[in-house]
Design an enzyme around this catalytic site. Sequence first.
Site, PDB file in Angstrom:
ATOM      1  N   TYR A 145      30.083  39.944  41.495  1.00  0.00           N
ATOM      2  CA  TYR A 145      31.252  39.065  41.642  1.00  0.00           C
ATOM      3  C   TYR A 145      31.172  37.931  40.619  1.00  0.00           C
ATOM      4  O   TYR A 145      32.120  37.693  39.865  1.00  0.00           O
ATOM      5  CB  TYR A 145      31.269  38.523  43.065  1.00  0.00           C
ATOM      6  CG  TYR A 145      32.448  37.656  43.427  1.00  0.00           C
ATOM      7  CD1 TYR A 145      33.703  38.219  43.671  1.00  0.00           C
ATOM      8  CD2 TYR A 145      32.303  36.275  43.570  1.00  0.00           C
ATOM      9  CE1 TYR A 145      34.779  37.419  44.055  1.00  0.00           C
ATOM     10  CE2 TYR A 145      33.372  35.475  43.951  1.00  0.00           C
ATOM     11  CZ  TYR A 145      34.606  36.052  44.187  1.00  0.00           C
ATOM     12  OH  TYR A 145      35.671  35.253  44.560  1.00  0.00           O
ATOM     13  N   LYS A 149      33.697  37.477  37.488  1.00  0.00           N
ATOM     14  CA  LYS A 149      34.609  36.323  37.376  1.00  0.00           C
ATOM     15  C   LYS A 149      34.357  35.605  36.048  1.00  0.00           C
ATOM     16  O   LYS A 149      35.303  35.136  35.397  1.00  0.00           O
ATOM     17  CB  LYS A 149      34.410  35.356  38.547  1.00  0.00           C
ATOM     18  CG  LYS A 149      34.923  35.872  39.877  1.00  0.00           C
ATOM     19  CD  LYS A 149      36.461  35.935  39.929  1.00  0.00           C
ATOM     20  CE  LYS A 149      36.980  36.405  41.274  1.00  0.00           C
ATOM     21  NZ  LYS A 149      38.404  36.699  41.302  1.00  0.00           N
TER      22      LYS A 149
HETATM   23  P1  NAD Z   1      41.191  39.110  49.972  1.00  0.00           P
HETATM   24  O1  NAD Z   1      40.104  40.133  49.974  1.00  0.00           O
HETATM   25  O2  NAD Z   1      41.856  38.766  51.261  1.00  0.00           O
HETATM   26  O3  NAD Z   1      42.349  39.508  48.954  1.00  0.00           O
HETATM   27  C1  NAD Z   1      42.117  40.268  47.802  1.00  0.00           C
HETATM   28  C2  NAD Z   1      43.237  41.301  47.722  1.00  0.00           C
HETATM   29  O4  NAD Z   1      43.066  42.060  46.511  1.00  0.00           O
HETATM   30  C3  NAD Z   1      43.234  42.303  48.878  1.00  0.00           C
HETATM   31  O5  NAD Z   1      44.506  42.419  49.448  1.00  0.00           O
HETATM   32  C4  NAD Z   1      42.795  43.607  48.218  1.00  0.00           C
HETATM   33  O6  NAD Z   1      43.285  44.749  48.880  1.00  0.00           O
HETATM   34  C5  NAD Z   1      43.337  43.425  46.814  1.00  0.00           C
HETATM   35  N1  NAD Z   1      42.666  44.266  45.821  1.00  0.00           N
HETATM   36  C6  NAD Z   1      41.335  44.447  45.635  1.00  0.00           C
HETATM   37  N2  NAD Z   1      41.121  45.309  44.629  1.00  0.00           N
HETATM   38  C7  NAD Z   1      42.340  45.678  44.161  1.00  0.00           C
HETATM   39  C8  NAD Z   1      42.782  46.551  43.130  1.00  0.00           C
HETATM   40  N3  NAD Z   1      41.904  47.217  42.370  1.00  0.00           N
HETATM   41  N4  NAD Z   1      44.120  46.701  42.917  1.00  0.00           N
HETATM   42  C9  NAD Z   1      45.022  46.026  43.685  1.00  0.00           C
HETATM   43  N5  NAD Z   1      44.651  45.178  44.673  1.00  0.00           N
HETATM   44  C10 NAD Z   1      43.338  45.015  44.910  1.00  0.00           C
HETATM   45  O7  NAD Z   1      40.582  37.799  49.300  1.00  0.00           O
HETATM   46  P2  NAD Z   1      41.173  36.323  49.151  1.00  0.00           P
HETATM   47  O8  NAD Z   1      40.277  35.400  49.877  1.00  0.00           O
HETATM   48  O9  NAD Z   1      42.625  36.334  49.434  1.00  0.00           O
HETATM   49  O10 NAD Z   1      40.940  36.078  47.598  1.00  0.00           O
HETATM   50  C11 NAD Z   1      41.980  36.212  46.638  1.00  0.00           C
HETATM   51  C12 NAD Z   1      41.469  35.828  45.259  1.00  0.00           C
HETATM   52  O11 NAD Z   1      40.989  34.472  45.273  1.00  0.00           O
HETATM   53  C13 NAD Z   1      40.308  36.696  44.775  1.00  0.00           C
HETATM   54  O12 NAD Z   1      40.452  36.917  43.388  1.00  0.00           O
HETATM   55  C14 NAD Z   1      39.096  35.831  45.026  1.00  0.00           C
HETATM   56  O13 NAD Z   1      38.045  36.133  44.158  1.00  0.00           O
HETATM   57  C15 NAD Z   1      39.655  34.428  44.793  1.00  0.00           C
HETATM   58  N6  NAD Z   1      38.867  33.411  45.522  1.00  0.00           N
HETATM   59  C16 NAD Z   1      38.976  33.298  46.877  1.00  0.00           C
HETATM   60  C17 NAD Z   1      38.197  32.364  47.540  1.00  0.00           C
HETATM   61  C18 NAD Z   1      38.290  32.165  49.034  1.00  0.00           C
HETATM   62  O14 NAD Z   1      37.539  31.353  49.580  1.00  0.00           O
HETATM   63  N7  NAD Z   1      39.185  32.803  49.744  1.00  0.00           N
HETATM   64  C19 NAD Z   1      37.294  31.572  46.823  1.00  0.00           C
HETATM   65  C20 NAD Z   1      37.179  31.765  45.446  1.00  0.00           C
HETATM   66  C21 NAD Z   1      37.983  32.680  44.804  1.00  0.00           C
END
Ligand code: NAD
Length: 310
Positions: A145, A149
Amino acid sequence: MRVLVTGAAGFIGSHLCERFLREGFYVVGMDNFLTGSPDNIAHLFENRNFHFIHYNVVNYIYIEGPLDLVMHLACPASPVDYMNHPIHTMKVDSLGTLNTLGLAKLKKARYVLASSSEVYGSAQVHPQPEDYWGYVNPVGPRSVYDEAKRFSEALSMAYHREHGLDIRIARIFNTYGPRMRRDDGRVIPTFIEKALKGEPMPIYGDGSQTRSFCYVDDLVEGLFRLATAEGLDGEVVNLGNPQETTILELAKKVTEITGSHSSIEFLPSRPDDPPRRCPNIEKAKRLLQWQPVKDLEEGLRNTVRWFAGL
Ligand code: NAD
Ligand code: UDP
């Protein structure tokens, strides 16, 4: 204005789609449901300004018509999820980033990358400002991860420098709220689920490690401002709540709020678990006039209500 949101059926993505729709955007949502769910966006299907494409962004992406903005959020975000899908995680944050950047270039669209505080790794500087380069184990279990990133950030900057793409990088810190999966393994849904069931809450290590938790509405406000403000080409901005708490304090708060009698079960620490994490958000305050408004207590109450189905 037309925006593509990848990861639209995920936790943050679904809230972000709602926000863009409320602001009058036409939203194309894309997701392959790896860690997200159709339930998160079912209520959007009746909106004429929402169009959903079930698609894996690792493959070449074709979108008909113009696009003004690409928001690349697709990627498993929970450590349990990304360690269950290590190669997919690396693909979505390399090939997926490449495809979405290529699409933004073709459509002459602005591009926002959802990056992560994980690029700082086990930070040696506290709180973490954007100009800190991080301290990441390149071969540990979290590297799939963290390094993906970091690669996505480097690739986005390459498109900015070589092709003049208007890119913005959001380094998102721990975010929580309604629509997190109950079993996604992240600390807040896990603690709430266990507390509501009266089962022991698992703490990895002694619980002295810290995180700074941002309520999803605050985060979405920050992302929206980063995406829509003018003159931010090539900017990297931390988005998170600087209210730092230990995991032990968090467990106690969740027990209080739920009125649960759950005990705490101490388990061995997870490898490379960052000991302290807290954003320096001075840059977001200056560039976006943004800072979180919901404190942890209030955000947790809302989240508990949602998990309890109230
Ligand atoms: P999440 O897992 O709920 O959402 C990610 C979404 O991406 C899911 O719906 C998944 O099905 C989709 N996905 C994964 N691989 C895919 C692909 N190959 N093609 C199409 N869709 C795909 O996670 P989240 O918490 O909503 O995070 C969203 C973004 O924010 C991510 O990029 C994550 O790295 C970033 N982020 C989140 C947090 C947090 O605390 N929630 C912190 C840092 C970064
Ligand atoms: N954690 C915990 N119990 C859990 C889940 C997580 O003690 O059931 C701890 C984890 O070891 C880390 C912190 O809570 O120190 C945040 O973990 P999470 O998986 O939510 O996200 P991270 O910030 O590590 O990406």
